[in-house]
Design a protein around this motif. Structure first.
Motif, PDB file in Angstrom:
ATOM      1  N   GLU A   3      -3.313   4.300   1.658  1.00  0.00           N
ATOM      2  CA  GLU A   3      -4.613   4.305   2.324  1.00  0.00           C
ATOM      3  C   GLU A   3      -5.321   2.962   2.195  1.00  0.00           C
ATOM      4  O   GLU A   3      -6.035   2.543   3.108  1.00  0.00           O
ATOM      5  CB  GLU A   3      -5.457   5.455   1.772  1.00  0.00           C
ATOM      6  CG  GLU A   3      -4.835   6.814   2.099  1.00  0.00           C
ATOM      7  CD  GLU A   3      -5.764   7.973   1.861  1.00  0.00           C
ATOM      8  OE1 GLU A   3      -6.550   7.912   0.887  1.00  0.00           O
ATOM      9  OE2 GLU A   3      -5.720   8.950   2.635  1.00  0.00           O
ATOM     10  N   ARG A   4      -5.106   2.270   1.089  1.00  0.00           N
ATOM     11  CA  ARG A   4      -5.670   0.929   0.948  1.00  0.00           C
ATOM     12  C   ARG A   4      -5.035  -0.014   1.966  1.00  0.00           C
ATOM     13  O   ARG A   4      -5.713  -0.816   2.607  1.00  0.00           O
ATOM     14  CB  ARG A   4      -5.447   0.411  -0.470  1.00  0.00           C
ATOM     15  CG  ARG A   4      -6.163  -0.907  -0.754  1.00  0.00           C
ATOM     16  CD  ARG A   4      -5.862  -1.411  -2.152  1.00  0.00           C
ATOM     17  NE  ARG A   4      -6.178  -0.414  -3.165  1.00  0.00           N
ATOM     18  CZ  ARG A   4      -5.291   0.082  -4.024  1.00  0.00           C
ATOM     19  NH1 ARG A   4      -4.028  -0.325  -3.984  1.00  0.00           N
ATOM     20  NH2 ARG A   4      -5.655   0.976  -4.921  1.00  0.00           N
ATOM     21  N   GLU A   5      -3.729   0.104   2.109  1.00  0.00           N
ATOM     22  CA  GLU A   5      -3.012  -0.746   3.076  1.00  0.00           C
ATOM     23  C   GLU A   5      -3.466  -0.448   4.496  1.00  0.00           C
ATOM     24  O   GLU A   5      -3.681  -1.368   5.298  1.00  0.00           O
ATOM     25  CB  GLU A   5      -1.510  -0.499   2.937  1.00  0.00           C
ATOM     26  CG  GLU A   5      -0.657  -1.301   3.918  1.00  0.00           C
ATOM     27  CD  GLU A   5       0.805  -0.928   3.835  1.00  0.00           C
ATOM     28  OE1 GLU A   5       1.525  -1.173   4.825  1.00  0.00           O
ATOM     29  OE2 GLU A   5       1.219  -0.373   2.794  1.00  0.00           O
ATOM     30  N   TRP A   6      -3.627   0.830   4.829  1.00  0.00           N
ATOM     31  CA  TRP A   6      -4.054   1.183   6.179  1.00  0.00           C
ATOM     32  C   TRP A   6      -5.473   0.699   6.467  1.00  0.00           C
ATOM     33  O   TRP A   6      -5.778   0.288   7.579  1.00  0.00           O
ATOM     34  CB  TRP A   6      -3.996   2.701   6.356  1.00  0.00           C
ATOM     35  CG  TRP A   6      -2.604   3.251   6.289  1.00  0.00           C
ATOM     36  CD1 TRP A   6      -1.440   2.566   6.500  1.00  0.00           C
ATOM     37  CD2 TRP A   6      -2.224   4.588   5.972  1.00  0.00           C
ATOM     38  NE1 TRP A   6      -0.357   3.390   6.335  1.00  0.00           N
ATOM     39  CE2 TRP A   6      -0.806   4.647   6.012  1.00  0.00           C
ATOM     40  CE3 TRP A   6      -2.925   5.742   5.655  1.00  0.00           C
ATOM     41  CZ2 TRP A   6      -0.089   5.822   5.757  1.00  0.00           C
ATOM     42  CZ3 TRP A   6      -2.223   6.913   5.400  1.00  0.00           C
ATOM     43  CH2 TRP A   6      -0.826   6.949   5.448  1.00  0.00           C
ATOM     44  N   ASP A   7      -6.339   0.770   5.464  1.00  0.00           N
ATOM     45  CA  ASP A   7      -7.719   0.314   5.671  1.00  0.00           C
ATOM     46  C   ASP A   7      -7.793  -1.197   5.853  1.00  0.00           C
ATOM     47  O   ASP A   7      -8.625  -1.705   6.607  1.00  0.00           O
ATOM     48  CB  ASP A   7      -8.587   0.734   4.478  1.00  0.00           C
ATOM     49  CG  ASP A   7      -8.785   2.245   4.423  1.00  0.00           C
ATOM     50  OD1 ASP A   7      -8.626   2.898   5.473  1.00  0.00           O
ATOM     51  OD2 ASP A   7      -9.087   2.771   3.333  1.00  0.00           O
ATOM     52  N   ILE A   8      -6.915  -1.913   5.150  1.00  0.00           N
ATOM     53  CA  ILE A   8      -6.920  -3.377   5.237  1.00  0.00           C
ATOM     54  C   ILE A   8      -6.206  -3.855   6.492  1.00  0.00           C
ATOM     55  O   ILE A   8      -6.647  -4.784   7.164  1.00  0.00           O
ATOM     56  CB  ILE A   8      -6.244  -3.998   3.989  1.00  0.00           C
ATOM     57  CG1 ILE A   8      -7.077  -3.686   2.747  1.00  0.00           C
ATOM     58  CG2 ILE A   8      -6.064  -5.500   4.153  1.00  0.00           C
ATOM     59  CD1 ILE A   8      -6.423  -4.127   1.452  1.00  0.00           C
ATOM     60  N   GLN A  41      -0.859   7.562  -7.014  1.00  0.00           N
ATOM     61  CA  GLN A  41      -0.871   6.116  -6.867  1.00  0.00           C
ATOM     62  C   GLN A  41      -0.342   5.700  -5.503  1.00  0.00           C
ATOM     63  O   GLN A  41      -0.881   4.786  -4.858  1.00  0.00           O
ATOM     64  CB  GLN A  41      -0.033   5.466  -7.980  1.00  0.00           C
ATOM     65  CG  GLN A  41       0.065   3.949  -7.890  1.00  0.00           C
ATOM     66  CD  GLN A  41      -1.279   3.256  -8.028  1.00  0.00           C
ATOM     67  OE1 GLN A  41      -2.231   3.822  -8.586  1.00  0.00           O
ATOM     68  NE2 GLN A  41      -1.372   2.043  -7.524  1.00  0.00           N
ATOM     69  N   ARG A 101      -2.999   6.178  -2.869  1.00  0.00           N
ATOM     70  CA  ARG A 101      -3.983   5.102  -2.925  1.00  0.00           C
ATOM     71  C   ARG A 101      -3.462   3.828  -2.283  1.00  0.00           C
ATOM     72  O   ARG A 101      -4.174   3.143  -1.540  1.00  0.00           O
ATOM     73  CB  ARG A 101      -4.381   4.836  -4.378  1.00  0.00           C
ATOM     74  CG  ARG A 101      -5.181   5.961  -5.017  1.00  0.00           C
ATOM     75  CD  ARG A 101      -5.316   5.742  -6.505  1.00  0.00           C
ATOM     76  NE  ARG A 101      -6.122   6.783  -7.138  1.00  0.00           N
ATOM     77  CZ  ARG A 101      -6.157   6.997  -8.447  1.00  0.00           C
ATOM     78  NH1 ARG A 101      -5.424   6.243  -9.270  1.00  0.00           N
ATOM     79  NH2 ARG A 101      -6.908   7.960  -8.943  1.00  0.00           N
ATOM     80  N   VAL A 102      -2.196   3.512  -2.572  1.00  0.00           N
ATOM     81  CA  VAL A 102      -1.590   2.303  -2.006  1.00  0.00           C
ATOM     82  C   VAL A 102      -1.535   2.400  -0.479  1.00  0.00           C
ATOM     83  O   VAL A 102      -1.891   1.453   0.230  1.00  0.00           O
ATOM     84  CB  VAL A 102      -0.174   2.086  -2.586  1.00  0.00           C
ATOM     85  CG1 VAL A 102       0.580   1.018  -1.804  1.00  0.00           C
ATOM     86  CG2 VAL A 102      -0.259   1.701  -4.055  1.00  0.00           C
TER      87      VAL A 102
END
Length: 273
Positions: free
Chosen positions: A67-72, A61, A64-65
């Protein structure tokens, strides 16, 4: 034949009460043994299965958090890539009596000025032991977050890999040194002994992805071999293992053999991209 007059005939009388008491004692003893066995079995299941399940779920988890933050939110232009504040050239030699290799099955002692078992803060305002990178080892099928410090409670037991305070940031000159559990609590380094020279390891941060290639493996050394996490890593127990010149190194450490903290297994890799 008649019994002689006045001769006593022995009579054996069995006590039912004694038989019942003996049976009851045996029954209680059997129940105690079974209960103890069930408790031990539950403890084993908790350590070998439940802690792994919990820690792996939390670690996945966290990946995921991140990599999601880095992509955004891409990195700010001009910001230095890395972990946000760890010393790029630190030499965590510290006290020669401390354990530099994580001691995943015991209390971890951090080889720096930070108090024992307490991760050094990475940057102002950052939460202690916050994850800042994602480590991937394709040969082992491993994807795990990297957090600041090597505290058992706040890092290793959560299934994370811990970054030794005072060692270099990923991609920098120096030694980016990590520790992880070999058994229980996610056991990210369970199969570290399967790595071979030439295997690829990647470290992704907010700013970049760094690729390392396995260069040397030290199968066993003492828990207090502080040389393995120095800026230019070299074992002080087995000096034939290690390096002589500065470079960009990655060090992975864990306990060995499995289910024991008697020794440390060390894997070194060099930055290639």
């Amino acid at each position: 034949m008649r019994a002689r007059v006045g001769q006593r005939v022995p009579v054996v009388v069995q006590s039912r009460g004694r038989r019942r008491t003996g049976a009851r004692v045996l029954w209680v003893a059997a129940e105690t043994v079974v209960t103890c066995g069930v408790v031990v079995l539950l403890l084993v299941v908790h350590q070998l299965w439940w802690t792994n399940r919990q820690a792996r779920a939390e670690a996945l988890q966290q990946v995921r958090v991140l990599e999601r933050e880095w992509d955004i939110s891409p990195p700010v232009p001009g910001a230095t890539p890395g972990d946000g504040g760890s010393s790029p050239t630190g030499d965590p030699t510290g006290d020669p009596t401390v354990d530099p290799t994580g001691a995943p099955s015991g209390d971890t002692v951090v080889p720096s000025a930070a108090p024992s078992g307490d991760p050094a803060p990475a940057r102002p305002g950052a939460a202690p032991s916050s994850a800042f990178a994602v480590l991937r080892i394709p040969r082992l099928g491993l994807t795990v977050p990297v957090a600041h410090g090597v505290s058992k409670r706040s890092v290793l037991d959560r299934g994370y890999v811990g970054h030794y305070p005072g060692t270099a940031a990923p991609g920098r000159t120096g030694n980016f040194a990590l520790a992880g559990h070999r058994n229980t609590h996610g056991e990210p380094f369970r199969y570290l002994d399967r790595l071979a020279e030439g295997d690829v390891i990647s470290v992704r941060t907010r700013g970049a992805t760094y690729t390392y290639r396995v260069d040397q493996i030290l199968p066993r050394t003492a828990p207090r071999d502080v040389g393995v996490v120095r800026a230019v890593p070299r074992s002080i127990v087995k000096p034939s293992y290690g390096y002589d010149a500065p470079g960009s190194y990655l060090t992975l450490t864990t306990c060995t053999p499995e289910f024991s903290s008697a020794y440390r297994l060390v894997v070194w890799a060099r930055l290639v991209a």
